[in-house]
Design an enzyme around this catalytic site. Sequence first.
Site, short mmCIF file in Angstrom:
data_model
loop_
_atom_site.label_atom_id
_atom_site.label_comp_id
_atom_site.label_asym_id
_atom_site.label_seq_id
_atom_site.Cartn_x
_atom_site.Cartn_y
_atom_site.Cartn_z
N ILE A 161 -36.87 2.44 38.85
CA ILE A 161 -37.78 3.57 38.96
C ILE A 161 -38.38 3.88 37.59
O ILE A 161 -37.65 4.01 36.61
CB ILE A 161 -37.08 4.81 39.53
CG1 ILE A 161 -36.71 4.61 41.01
CG2 ILE A 161 -37.95 6.05 39.43
CD1 ILE A 161 -35.35 4.04 41.22
N CYS A 162 -39.71 4.01 37.53
CA CYS A 162 -40.45 4.33 36.31
C CYS A 162 -40.08 3.33 35.21
O CYS A 162 -40.20 2.12 35.41
CB CYS A 162 -40.20 5.78 35.90
SG CYS A 162 -41.37 6.39 34.65
N GLN A 163 -39.61 3.78 34.07
CA GLN A 163 -39.21 2.87 32.99
C GLN A 163 -38.16 1.87 33.47
O GLN A 163 -38.14 0.72 33.05
CB GLN A 163 -38.68 3.69 31.81
CG GLN A 163 -38.23 2.87 30.62
CD GLN A 163 -37.46 3.71 29.62
OE1 GLN A 163 -36.70 4.60 30.01
NE2 GLN A 163 -37.67 3.46 28.35
#
Length: 349
Positions: free
Chosen positions: A141-143
Amino acid sequence: MNVAGIFEEMTKTTEKLEKGYEVLQKIENVEIATTPKELVWQDDLVKLYHYKRETPAKSKIPVLVSFAIMNRQDVLDLQPDRSLMKKLLDEGLDIYIMDCCYPQKRHRFLTMEDYILGFMNDAVDFVRKSTGNKKIHKMGICQGGTFSAIYASIFPEKLQSLTTYVAPFDFSGNECMLYRWTKDLDIDAMIDANNGLVKADMIDNGFAMLKPSGNISKYLGIMDSLDNEEKLLNFLRMEKWKADCPDQAGEMFRKYIKDLWQGNKLIKGEFELGGHQVNLKNATMPFLNIYATDDNIIPNSSTIPVNDVIGSKDKEMYPFPGGHIGVFVGARSQKELGPKVAQWVVEHS
């Protein structure tokens, strides 16, 4: 507004505050991340948890989840009815999640190599060995999605599939304030001035400045819900998560900013990690790329382009109607996204 109107408004506000105080007095503790899980592995800074299941999983191949290390993964399990992790469990997946904890001064020399080739690879190998699977499903998720894609490009033989949520891959754009600022960021000065760490308050304040009116509007908005315990708890859970940000290991953050955000090396095939030339074409496992159509943190132009360069022949994009955080905690995420992702994973097991 005349004097009588001002007095009436002040009286209503006072009444709201009094009711809010009464509700707050009843709230003893604000709990988040309550879905049962157990610690199964740890390596200094990083912990690995396994969510408990009451019924057999629909897929014998487990899922390892990684969140952005700039925030706590607890937002994925904010509360029972707003928990992406619980929804995926309910839909039949066997879930492990990484917790990168809180870097201290002694961790300031940890690098991206340590996080991806070290901690992440060790966690993947633990799950593979403990479950008897040569390959596992990876979610980021995300980074954490960016790091997972890098990992998938280096160790494609270990992954059954790759799912990323609102992850940045192409950093060339300038339509988002975060991308404009970061290109001119003097990351060396920031790290050196803070004894090798990037302080959580600095990162938190930076994100807050992306939408300066955000804090004002959210506190004005909660005024109308001060007498509603359920709504107030929802607000307090999110605020608790936002306030719990870890510092960042300086050397990891230095490479992350210079090579990805400023150099845009990943999407161009120029990124190197621990002697590995990272080529996204080497990530050949099935790929599900989820992006939020109204994301004001990671713009769609940063997420979508990875589908043109990743090596997967079986790849799908999922446009989620909503914002960056809504992917994890929104009602629509519970009703639509969670079941969709779980079904995709089971079909690719």
